[in-house]
Design a protein around this motif. Structure first.
Motif, PDB file in Angstrom:
ATOM      1  N   ARG A  40      50.036  16.445  11.175  1.00 56.00           N
ATOM      2  CA  ARG A  40      48.629  16.174  10.858  1.00 56.00           C
ATOM      3  C   ARG A  40      47.897  15.797  12.134  1.00 56.00           C
ATOM      4  O   ARG A  40      48.514  15.412  13.127  1.00 56.00           O
ATOM      5  CB  ARG A  40      48.511  15.036   9.855  1.00 56.00           C
ATOM      6  N   LEU A  41      46.586  15.864  12.097  1.00 59.38           N
ATOM      7  CA  LEU A  41      45.780  15.567  13.271  1.00 59.38           C
ATOM      8  C   LEU A  41      46.050  14.168  13.819  1.00 59.38           C
ATOM      9  O   LEU A  41      46.184  13.984  15.030  1.00 59.38           O
ATOM     10  CB  LEU A  41      44.286  15.720  12.944  1.00 59.38           C
ATOM     11  N   SER A  42      46.175  13.186  12.938  1.00 62.56           N
ATOM     12  CA  SER A  42      46.438  11.819  13.404  1.00 62.56           C
ATOM     13  C   SER A  42      47.770  11.731  14.149  1.00 62.56           C
ATOM     14  O   SER A  42      47.883  11.028  15.151  1.00 62.56           O
ATOM     15  CB  SER A  42      46.421  10.842  12.227  1.00 62.56           C
ATOM     16  N   ASN A  43      48.777  12.454  13.675  1.00 61.10           N
ATOM     17  CA  ASN A  43      50.071  12.468  14.359  1.00 61.10           C
ATOM     18  C   ASN A  43      50.012  13.282  15.649  1.00 61.10           C
ATOM     19  O   ASN A  43      50.704  12.963  16.613  1.00 61.10           O
ATOM     20  CB  ASN A  43      51.169  13.000  13.442  1.00 61.10           C
ATOM     21  N   LYS A  45      47.494  13.437  17.689  1.00 59.32           N
ATOM     22  CA  LYS A  45      46.895  12.558  18.704  1.00 59.32           C
ATOM     23  C   LYS A  45      47.936  11.593  19.260  1.00 59.32           C
ATOM     24  O   LYS A  45      48.036  11.396  20.465  1.00 59.32           O
ATOM     25  CB  LYS A  45      45.718  11.788  18.106  1.00 59.32           C
ATOM     26  N   LYS A  46      48.736  11.023  18.375  1.00 57.32           N
ATOM     27  CA  LYS A  46      49.790  10.099  18.806  1.00 57.32           C
ATOM     28  C   LYS A  46      50.843  10.831  19.640  1.00 57.32           C
ATOM     29  O   LYS A  46      51.322  10.311  20.646  1.00 57.32           O
ATOM     30  CB  LYS A  46      50.456   9.446  17.598  1.00 57.32           C
ATOM     31  N   GLU A  49      49.653  11.315  23.149  1.00 59.62           N
ATOM     32  CA  GLU A  49      49.706  10.062  23.908  1.00 59.62           C
ATOM     33  C   GLU A  49      51.137   9.733  24.330  1.00 59.62           C
ATOM     34  O   GLU A  49      51.395   9.397  25.481  1.00 59.62           O
ATOM     35  CB  GLU A  49      49.133   8.922  23.073  1.00 59.62           C
TER      36      GLU A  49
END
Length: 82
Positions: A40-43, A45-46, A49
């Motif tokens: 997913r998009l949130s994952n 991004k992580k 990083e």
């Protein structure tokens, strides 16, 4: 372009260690690496990083859909999409 697995190994992380950093299971990380599911998009991004890369630097494998599954993967775990 390096795959997710290659980038993870470059950081000397196991699937389990990466999963713990992301708050997901190592099975899910394995599924991402094999192209069964995509993060997913949130994952994403992580992941960028943690791996110190941009989204454009990761090659995600694609696996053709398996008609025998019947789409169950889409609704049984909210941590990933197909």
């Amino acid at each position: 372009m390096p795959t997710l697995a290659q980038l993870r190994r470059k950081k000397f992380l196991t699937q389990k260690q990466l999963a713990e950093l992301l708050g997901v299971t190592d099975t899910l990380v394995s599924s991402w690496e094999r192209g069964v599911y995509h993060p997913r998009l949130s994952n994403l991004k992580k992941l960028c990083e943690i791996l110190d890369v941009s989204l454009d630097d990761i090659e995600f494998l694609s696996k053709p859909p398996d008609d025998s599954v019947g789409g169950l993967g889409d609704s049984t775990n909210s941590g990933y999409i197909r």
